[in-house]
Motif scaffolding. Structure first.
Motif, mmCIF file in Angstrom:
data_model
loop_
_atom_site.group_PDB
_atom_site.id
_atom_site.type_symbol
_atom_site.label_atom_id
_atom_site.label_comp_id
_atom_site.label_asym_id
_atom_site.label_seq_id
_atom_site.Cartn_x
_atom_site.Cartn_y
_atom_site.Cartn_z
ATOM 1 N N ARG A 37 0.833 -1.206 0.000
ATOM 2 C CA ARG A 37 0.000 0.000 0.000
ATOM 3 C C ARG A 37 0.869 1.258 0.000
ATOM 4 O O ARG A 37 0.620 2.203 -0.753
ATOM 5 N N VAL A 38 1.901 1.271 0.840
ATOM 6 C CA VAL A 38 2.774 2.439 0.917
ATOM 7 C C VAL A 38 3.503 2.652 -0.408
ATOM 8 O O VAL A 38 3.589 3.770 -0.919
ATOM 9 N N ARG A 39 4.014 1.584 -0.987
ATOM 10 C CA ARG A 39 4.695 1.706 -2.279
ATOM 11 C C ARG A 39 3.740 2.215 -3.359
ATOM 12 O O ARG A 39 4.122 3.008 -4.219
ATOM 13 N N GLN A 40 2.507 1.752 -3.306
ATOM 14 C CA GLN A 40 1.515 2.186 -4.290
ATOM 15 C C GLN A 40 1.228 3.678 -4.141
ATOM 16 O O GLN A 40 1.107 4.404 -5.135
ATOM 17 N N LEU A 41 1.113 4.160 -2.899
ATOM 18 C CA LEU A 41 0.845 5.570 -2.650
ATOM 19 C C LEU A 41 1.994 6.440 -3.165
ATOM 20 O O LEU A 41 1.774 7.494 -3.769
ATOM 21 N N TRP A 42 3.223 6.009 -2.925
ATOM 22 C CA TRP A 42 4.378 6.760 -3.415
ATOM 23 C C TRP A 42 4.412 6.778 -4.940
ATOM 24 O O TRP A 42 4.674 7.813 -5.556
ATOM 25 N N SER A 43 4.162 5.624 -5.532
ATOM 26 C CA SER A 43 4.185 5.535 -6.993
ATOM 27 C C SER A 43 3.108 6.411 -7.612
ATOM 28 O O SER A 43 3.349 7.092 -8.616
ATOM 29 N N ALA A 44 1.918 6.419 -7.004
ATOM 30 C CA ALA A 44 0.815 7.226 -7.531
ATOM 31 C C ALA A 44 1.128 8.718 -7.466
ATOM 32 O O ALA A 44 0.626 9.507 -8.275
ATOM 33 N N ALA A 45 1.964 9.088 -6.489
ATOM 34 C CA ALA A 45 2.354 10.494 -6.362
ATOM 35 C C ALA A 45 3.563 10.837 -7.223
ATOM 36 O O ALA A 45 4.043 11.972 -7.206
ATOM 37 N N GLY A 46 4.055 9.849 -7.982
ATOM 38 C CA GLY A 46 5.205 10.082 -8.844
ATOM 39 C C GLY A 46 6.514 10.172 -8.093
ATOM 40 O O GLY A 46 7.460 10.808 -8.565
ATOM 41 N N LEU A 47 6.586 9.516 -6.923
ATOM 42 C CA LEU A 47 7.775 9.586 -6.078
ATOM 43 C C LEU A 47 8.475 8.237 -5.999
ATOM 44 O O LEU A 47 7.841 7.189 -6.112
ATOM 45 N N ASP A 48 9.780 8.271 -5.788
ATOM 46 C CA ASP A 48 10.596 7.069 -5.657
ATOM 47 C C ASP A 48 10.737 6.749 -4.170
ATOM 48 O O ASP A 48 11.475 7.417 -3.443
#
Length: 322
Positions: A37-48
């Protein structure tokens, strides 16, 4: 000696992650669902996520990974530390962006507000780093003391954002005596929290004294405050339970919850802190890479905090209001 050449095990049994290692290796036993979930949230925000974690957490003073506990019945403690570390990362990003805003007098906040936010976020970063280290080295009592102080600083940061004249009075303090007097007059005794509650009521969030949240908050602060004084009923030092990662995770839980509130409430109240942080990060090409995370991470923090076991309160509604 470079950490990449060090043994992955520290002398006291903790794990020291190698440089370049995936963040999850520092949280053995973390819930796969939470990590995804955390990785998905970061990816959705365009962040690494991996890069942000290394820059903002791997470099944290006193950072240490969690030890692997084979007999742990659940991932609860590990998940808590993982969520706590996300809050630490946002607080560090907040400080870097606030420091730039203060230096460049970025629009959105006045000079005194930028000054206060930069100072308080610096304190929060130190407190979070110290609390983490104490909690992971079986020293829960001093961790509780820090958690109480951290909670007061969160209230103070919110008050400075909503009351510009108060921010100016804080920025005008030039001695320890003046700062102490400011604290007694405007922050101590729940004064700051009452001012915040009044503003939140205007946007439909009731945190008056008779609500479940206010009662929970008071009980937690009473418990944390008791850590400052000797307890005649306890004659032995706290001990780690079989299979537990933490001796007492209450301090980490409360600190995580309070940083979440700072992040969430600052988006519900005027001025628009997220917009101001974005402007500050974009005001200079040489900005610390953490500064650029402050604004986009705000939404991530609010979303992922739903994974934290919430106390009896209406705080999860903040995300809906936003």
């Amino acid at each position: 000696m470079k950490s990449s050449k060090m043994s992955p095990h520290s002398p006291n049994g903790g794990i020291i992650p190698l440089d370049g290692a995936a963040p999850e290796l520092s949280y053995p036993g973390v819930s796969p669902q939470l990590l995804a979930r955390v990785r998905q949230l970061w990816s959705a925000a365009g962040l690494d996520f991996d890069h942000g974690w290394r820059v903002g957490l791997r470099s944290l003073p006193g950072f240490r990974a969690l030890p692997r506990v084979e007999a742990a019945p659940a991932s609860t403690d590990v998940d808590l530390v993982f969520l706590y570390d996300q809050a630490v990362l946002w607080a560090r990003a907040l400080h870097e962006a606030a420091a730039i805003g203060r230096q460049h007098q970025t629009d959105g906040l006045n000079a005194a507000q930028w000054h206060g936010l930069a100072a308080l976020s610096a304190r929060l970063t130190e407190q979070l780093a110290a609390l983490r280290l104490l909690a992971l080295t079986d020293l829960p009592m001093p961790a509780m003391q820090i958690a109480r102080s951290l909670s007061e600083d969160v209230d103070m940061a919110l008050v400075i954002l909503i009351r510009r004249k108060l921010a100016e009075r804080f920025a005008a303090c030039r001695s320890a005596e003046e700062a102490s007097d400011f604290w007694r007059r405007h922050i101590a005794g729940g004064r700051a929290f009452r001012a915040i509650s009044e503003k939140l009521y205007e946007v439909g969030i009731d945190y008056s004294d008779d609500t479940d949240y206010a009662k929970w908050r008071k009980s937690v602060l009473t418990t944390l405050g008791a850590a400052v004084h000797s307890n005649a009923l306890k004659t032995e030092a706290p001990r780690r339970q079989q299979g537990a990662v933490l001796v007492n995770g209450d301090s980490l839980h409360f600190a995580t919850f309070r940083i979440h509130e700072l992040c969430a409430f600052s988006q519900l109240l005027e001025p628009d802190l997220t917009g101001a942080l974005a402007k500050a990060a974009n005001s200079t090409p040489s900005a610390n890479p953490l500064a650029a995370l402050a604004a986009p991470m705000s939404k991530i923090i609010i979303n992922q905090i739903q994974s934290l076991s919430a106390p009896p309160a209406n705080t999860p509604k903040t995300a809906k209001h936003h």
